[in-house]
Design an enzyme around this catalytic site. Structure first.
Site, PDB file in Angstrom:
ATOM      1  N   TYR A   1      38.239  59.795 157.416  1.00 44.89           N
ATOM      2  CA  TYR A   1      37.426  58.635 157.012  1.00 44.89           C
ATOM      3  C   TYR A   1      38.210  57.770 156.024  1.00 44.89           C
ATOM      4  CZ  TYR A   1      34.310  56.037 153.958  1.00 44.89           C
ATOM      5  OH  TYR A   1      33.765  55.046 153.195  1.00 44.89           O
TER       6      TYR A   1
ATOM      7  N   LYS B   1      39.978  53.851 156.426  1.00 47.53           N
ATOM      8  CA  LYS B   1      39.783  52.680 155.554  1.00 47.53           C
ATOM      9  C   LYS B   1      41.144  52.108 155.159  1.00 47.53           C
ATOM     10  CE  LYS B   1      35.271  52.419 155.202  1.00 47.53           C
ATOM     11  NZ  LYS B   1      34.582  51.296 155.868  1.00 47.53           N
TER      12      LYS B   1
ATOM     13  N   SER C   1      36.842  50.848 150.705  1.00 44.71           N
ATOM     14  CA  SER C   1      36.261  51.856 149.813  1.00 44.71           C
ATOM     15  C   SER C   1      37.273  52.234 148.751  1.00 44.71           C
ATOM     16  CB  SER C   1      35.898  53.093 150.640  1.00 44.71           C
ATOM     17  OG  SER C   1      35.596  54.183 149.792  1.00 44.71           O
TER      18      SER C   1
HETATM   19  C1  UD1 Z   1      31.783  59.888 148.964  1.00 44.24           C
HETATM   20  C2  UD1 Z   1      33.022  60.079 149.754  1.00 44.24           C
HETATM   21  C3  UD1 Z   1      33.784  58.782 149.746  1.00 44.24           C
HETATM   22  C4  UD1 Z   1      32.919  57.682 150.309  1.00 44.24           C
HETATM   23  C5  UD1 Z   1      31.629  57.586 149.501  1.00 44.24           C
HETATM   24  C6  UD1 Z   1      30.665  56.594 150.081  1.00 44.24           C
HETATM   25  C7  UD1 Z   1      33.557  62.462 149.586  1.00 44.24           C
HETATM   26  C8  UD1 Z   1      34.532  63.467 149.087  1.00 44.24           C
HETATM   27  N1  UD1 Z   1      33.798  61.198 149.228  1.00 44.24           N
HETATM   28  O1  UD1 Z   1      32.151  59.562 147.633  1.00 44.24           O
HETATM   29  O2  UD1 Z   1      34.957  58.923 150.515  1.00 44.24           O
HETATM   30  O3  UD1 Z   1      33.602  56.465 150.250  1.00 44.24           O
HETATM   31  O4  UD1 Z   1      30.989  58.853 149.488  1.00 44.24           O
HETATM   32  O5  UD1 Z   1      29.989  57.090 151.185  1.00 44.24           O
HETATM   33  O6  UD1 Z   1      32.626  62.777 150.299  1.00 44.24           O
HETATM   34  N2  UD1 Z   1      27.295  65.365 144.414  1.00 44.24           N
HETATM   35  C9  UD1 Z   1      26.580  66.511 144.113  1.00 44.24           C
HETATM   36  N3  UD1 Z   1      25.659  66.969 145.003  1.00 44.24           N
HETATM   37  C10 UD1 Z   1      25.393  66.335 146.191  1.00 44.24           C
HETATM   38  C11 UD1 Z   1      26.117  65.158 146.500  1.00 44.24           C
HETATM   39  C12 UD1 Z   1      27.067  64.709 145.595  1.00 44.24           C
HETATM   40  O7  UD1 Z   1      26.786  67.114 143.057  1.00 44.24           O
HETATM   41  O8  UD1 Z   1      24.546  66.811 146.957  1.00 44.24           O
HETATM   42  C13 UD1 Z   1      28.262  64.835 143.443  1.00 44.24           C
HETATM   43  C14 UD1 Z   1      29.696  64.745 143.955  1.00 44.24           C
HETATM   44  O9  UD1 Z   1      30.393  65.919 143.688  1.00 44.24           O
HETATM   45  C15 UD1 Z   1      30.216  63.552 143.153  1.00 44.24           C
HETATM   46  C16 UD1 Z   1      28.984  62.657 142.976  1.00 44.24           C
HETATM   47  O10 UD1 Z   1      27.866  63.507 143.156  1.00 44.24           O
HETATM   48  O11 UD1 Z   1      30.650  63.946 141.888  1.00 44.24           O
HETATM   49  C17 UD1 Z   1      28.906  61.533 143.997  1.00 44.24           C
HETATM   50  O12 UD1 Z   1      29.033  62.068 145.305  1.00 44.24           O
HETATM   51  P1  UD1 Z   1      28.816  61.180 146.609  1.00 44.24           P
HETATM   52  O13 UD1 Z   1      27.575  60.399 146.481  1.00 44.24           O
HETATM   53  O14 UD1 Z   1      28.967  62.060 147.807  1.00 44.24           O
HETATM   54  O15 UD1 Z   1      30.018  60.133 146.541  1.00 44.24           O
HETATM   55  P2  UD1 Z   1      31.597  60.394 146.427  1.00 44.24           P
HETATM   56  O16 UD1 Z   1      31.953  61.804 146.626  1.00 44.24           O
HETATM   57  O17 UD1 Z   1      32.070  59.734 145.183  1.00 44.24           O
END
Ligand code: UD1
Length: 347
Positions: A156, A160, A130
């Site tokens: 997590y 990795k 990842s």
């Molecule tokens: C997350 C994990 C990462 C993992 C990846 C794949 C965290 C901090 N990181 O990445 O380690 O490898 O998933 O499973 O959890 N967002 C919202 N609202 C939501 C969900 C997300 O605003 O309900 C935003 C987040 O702040 C971010 C973006 O959407 O800016 C993507 O989030 P997400 O899909 O959870 O992925 P990552 O945080 O990049």
């Protein structure tokens, strides 16, 4: 090639199984179905017209015969040339609350797989890593020379990075083994048929499945985690990669001969903000996605974007699908399967 897919019933595993079979490879799925469904495998069989051998086993369990964990008994006598190692726990927040469970599952499964591969002579491993191993970005876009394992914020992510090191060491001790570490950016989308897709249990942690559940009426509104980042509109920017592009990246990594251990970013090279994803999904689905801005999620960074040049050049692979297509395919999957695999098909 005969390929073992650990975690092959999961989101990325099932899409990769499908692409491998379509390219003429033989697939064996090993899964304990703790966070996946046998229905996903059944649908890959339906889409490809090929039966799939399934081994229902927990790869992180010690071998009952020896108690030492030298390869789970389930893999004894199973012949395969290569393994793609998807199996593992993947929820960041849960890993903070249950660190020993995460380390045990994610590390022991890798150790057992490497031992089983040595026992039966399998010579290629492709690991589901990842971009999280890069931690807080030191530079953007992130290439493979970006520091790894510095200041990671959760078990997590550490698991990795540790698995990458375990695989490097195992490869160094067994030169005939080829190892590829694939660092995924943010996988999204589904097979365009809408028959397989991401089926998270409980409340989705990740953005795209959460948006899809809002669109289908399962959740009221999206919480946008912070709008004060130094990005285009203040919301977090990520490199979203269509799961079919990701699956094709695995096939490219499997088919190229490359001695030693090599790491590749699998990403598109383009960043999108949370609000850009919301708008793209609204367009694809024709549904409004209500949202509210809430405080930033601890551990989140402002921006992550891949430099995929190495994978483009050395694997002859690049992403070809857009965020709009990923949204349309996610919507096709979500709207036809509002309850996921367990809910059956609405079609
Ligand atoms: C997350 C994990 C990462 C993992 C990846 C794949 C965290 C901090 N990181 O990445 O380690 O490898 O998933 O499973 O959890 N967002 C919202 N609202 C939501 C969900 C997300 O605003 O309900 C935003 C987040 O702040 C971010 C973006 O959407 O800016 C993507 O989030 P997400 O899909 O959870 O992925 P990552 O945080 O990049």
């Amino acid at each position: 090639m005969r390929v073992l897919l650990t975690g092959g019933a999961g989101y990325i595993g099932s899409h990769t199984a499908l692409v491998l079979i379509e390219r003429g490879h033989e697939v064996i799925v090993l899964d304990d179905f703790s966070n996946s469904s046998v229905e996903a495998v059944r649908r890959v069989e339906e889409l490809t017209g090929s039966p799939i051998r399934v081994i229902d086993a927990d790869l992180s369990a010690p071998d009952p015969a020896t108690g030492s964990g030298v390869g789970p008994a389930a893999l004894a006598g199973v012949e395969f040339e290569a393994a793609i190692h998807f199996a593992g726990l993947k929820a960041v927040g849960e890993s903070v609350r249950q660190p020993t469970r995460y380390y045990r599952t994610n590390l022991v499964s890798t150790l057992n797989l490497l031992d089983a591969m040595r026992e039966n002579g399998a010579t290629k491993i492709v690991f589901s890593s990842s971009a999280t191993v890069y931690g807080d970005p030191q530079h953007l876009p992130q290439d493979e020379l970006h520091p790894v394992g510095v200041g990671l914020t959760n078990p997590y992510g550490w698991s990795k990075a540790m698995n990458e090191q375990i695989i490097r060491d195992a490869q160094a001790a067994r030169p005939e083994l080829e190892a590829v570490l694939l660092r995924y950016f943010n996988p999204v989308g589904a097979h365009p048929s809408g028959r397989i897709g991401e089926d998270p249990s409980g409340i989705p942690n990740n953005l795209m499945p959460f948006i899809a559940q809002v669109a289908v009426g399962k959740r009221e509104r999206l919480s946008v985690f912070g709008d004060g980042y130094p990005t285009v509109d203040g919301t977090g920017v990520r490199d979203y990669i269509h799961v079919m592009d990701l699956a094709e990246g695995h096939v490219a990594a499997l088919e190229r001969t490359m001695p030693g251990t090599t790491a590749y970013n699998l990403g598109s090279g383009t960043g999108s903000s949370v609000l850009e994803v919301v708008r793209a999904f609204e367009t694809a689905s024709g549904r409004e996605i209500p949202y509210e801005i809430v405080p930033a999620r601890p551990g989140d960074v402002a921006e992550m974007v891949a430099d995929p040049a190495k994978a483009n050049a050395e694997l002859g692979w690049r992403t070809t699908r857009t965020l709009a297509e990923a949204c349309a395919d996610t919507w096709a999957w979500q709207s036809a399967n509002p309850g996921g695999y367990a809910g059956g098909s609405a079609a």
